[in-house]
Scaffold this active site. Structure first.
Site, short mmCIF file in Angstrom:
data_model
loop_
_atom_site.label_atom_id
_atom_site.label_comp_id
_atom_site.label_asym_id
_atom_site.label_seq_id
_atom_site.Cartn_x
_atom_site.Cartn_y
_atom_site.Cartn_z
N ASP A 31 0.78 -1.16 -0.01
CA ASP A 31 -0.03 0.03 -0.11
C ASP A 31 0.89 1.30 -0.18
O ASP A 31 1.95 1.27 0.38
CB ASP A 31 -0.92 -0.09 1.35
N GLU A 59 -0.36 -1.10 5.60
CA GLU A 59 0.70 -0.45 6.71
C GLU A 59 0.55 0.91 6.91
O GLU A 59 0.94 1.22 8.01
CB GLU A 59 2.26 -0.86 6.02
#
Length: 374
Positions: A76, A138
Site C-alpha cells: 500500500d 501498513e
C-alpha cells in the site's frame, strides 16, 4: 514454460502502476504478484484479511520446514494528491538516475527487488528458505501484517529473522519507536449561541482530554530517556481538531486525533491513559486508530551482524519513525530495518528511488541467498 524475467526497473514500473492506496481493495496488485510468481514456478499463499477486500501474500523459496529469513514489504501507498507532482504519480518516470512515482521509495522499490530476484533465489541450492512477505494497510497503522504473522505457524518453520525493507539508505536499523493513536468523538446538542443553557457544546467537552494531552506531552519530556532516538523521549501530540459550523451555533459534534510515540521498552498505549481517563470523565468516546510496538534488536544479535554483512554498512542504533518490524519482533521473529532510499523522500511529491539503489538492493538479496546456501 516460465514467464520472462523482467528487469527490476520494469517490475518497479508495474508495481507503481497500481493505485494501491491504503484502505482500498488490493486484489489487482496481489493478483499480479501471485500470477507472476506462479509463472516462475513459485506458489504464493494469498491471505485475505478480515475486511474481505484486501489480502497479504506470502511465498517460501526453499525448504519451508527449516528456519529461514523473511524479506518483508508493504504494497500500500499513501495518496498522491499533493500539487507538486510533475506527472502521473502512478506512472513511473525517469529523470536521470531517478525513478519517480508514488511508492517508488516507500516501499515498492524493495518489493520490486524482492520479486525480480525471486527466480535467481529459486535457482539456488537453498539450505535455509527465503520467504517473501507482502502486506496491506501498513500506512494505516500496520493493520494487515498482523493477520499474516498469525498465519505463519501454518506456513513455515519459525523464521530466524526478518528484514523489513523500509527506506533506510540500506543501513541496518536496530530500533524504532512504537505508536498508538486515538480519535476522540464528542457529541453535543445544537442551538443558538445566545442560549448556551439550552444546548451542549461538543468542543467544550473535548477540552479536558486536550488539556490532559498537553500535560502528558510535557511530562514525557522529563520521563524515560533513550539517546538512540531523536527526540530521546516518548512523545504525544494532538494532530487534528475539528468541529462546529458557525460562530453563533452551539457545536453538536467535535473530534480530535491524538498520537503517542514510545521509545523502546515503553508500551505506546499506556501513554494515552491520561487522555482516555479525561475523555471518559467528560462523556467523550475514544476510538482506537492505530497501535504497533517499538522495535529493539540487541546489537549483539546474529541478525544484526548478518544485516551488516549483507548491506555492507554499519548498523544504526535507532530511528524515530515506525514500521512493521516491531510486530515481527512481538511475534517472536527477530527483525531489522534495511531498505533502499531515504525516508525523507517518502510521502512527498516526486518521490523517487535511484537505479543504483535498486541494483544495490538486488545485490543484498543475492548475498542473502548465498548465505542461505551455506
Amino acid at each position: 514454460m516460465k514467464s520472462p524475467i523482467p528487469t527490476t526497473e520494469t517490475m518497479l514500473a508495474r508495481l507503481v502502476g497500481f493505485d494501491s492506496v491504503s484502505g482500498r481493495p488490493n486484489a489487482p496488485i496481489i493478483g499480479f504478484v501471485q500470477d507472476w510468481l506462479a509463472g516462475q514456478g513459485l506458489r504464493a499463499h494469498v491471505l485475505p484479511g478480515p475486511e474481505g477486500d484486501r489480502a497479504n501474500l506470502f511465498v517460501t523459496i526453499g525448504p519451508a520446514d527449516r528456519p529461514g529469513y523473511v524479506l518483508s514489504g508493504h504494497l500500500d501507498v499513501v495518496p498522491a494528491t499533493e500539487p507538486g507532482w510533475q506527472g502521473d504519480p502512478f506512472t513511473l518516470r525517469s529523470d536521470g538516475a531517478r525513478l519517480i512515482g508514488r511508492g517508488a521509495c516507500d516501499m515498492k522499490g524493495f518489493v520490486a527487488a524482492m520479486l525480480a530476484m525471486a527466480p535467481e533465489l529459486a535457482a539456488m541450492d537453498l539450505r535455509a528458505p527465503v520467504h517473501l512477505a507482502l502486506s496491506y494497510d501498513e500506512e494505516l497503522g500496520c493493520r494487515g501484517v498482523r493477520h499474516l504473522l498469525s498465519a505463519l505457524p501454518e506456513l513455515c518453520a519459525p523464521p530466524a529473522g526478518a528484514i523489513i525493507g523500509e527506506p533506510s539508505n540500506l543501513t541496518p536499523v536496530l530500533a524504532h519507536k512504537g505508536k498508538a493513536a486515538v480519535r476522540l468523538v464528542a457529541r453535543g446538542v445544537p442551538g443558538h449561541s445566545s442560549r448556551p443553557d439550552l444546548g451542549a457544546n461538543a468542543i467544550h467537552a473535548l477540552v479536558p482530554a486536550l488539556a490532559a494531552a498537553v500535560a502528558q506531552a510535557r511530562a514525557l519530556e522529563a520521563g524515560p530517556q533513550d539517546d538512540r532516538f531523536a527526540p530521546p523521549f516518548s512523545s504525544l501530540q494532538v494532530g487534528t481538531v475539528a468541529g462546529g459550523q458557525a460562530l453563533n451555533i452551539i457545536p453538536d459534534a467535535a473530534t480530535a486525533e491524538i498520537e503517542a510515540r514510545a521509545i523502546a521498552g515503553v508500551e505506546p498505549l499506556t501513554l494515552l491513559d491520561p487522555v482516555r481517563a479525561a475523555a471518559g470523565s467528560a462523556g467523550v468516546e475514544v476510538q482506537d486508530l492505530a497501535h504497533y510496538p517499538a522495535l529493539a534488536l540487541d546489537p549483539g544479535h546474529p541478525l544484526a551482524a548478518l544485516a551488516r554483512d549483507l548491506s555492507g554498512r554499519a548498523t544504526l542504533g535507532a530511528v524515530s519513525y515506525g514500521t512493521e518490524a516491531g510486530l515481527f519482533q512481538q511475534a517472536g521473529i527477530p527483525a531489522v530495518i534495511c531498505g533502499p532510499g531515504d525516508i525523507d523522500r517518502a510521502h512527498k511529491p516526486e518521490e523517487y528511488l535511484t537505479r543504483d539503489e535498486l541494483a544495490e538492493t538486488c545485490a543484498m538479496i543475492r548475498r542473502l541467498g548465498e548465505h542461505a546456501c551455506a
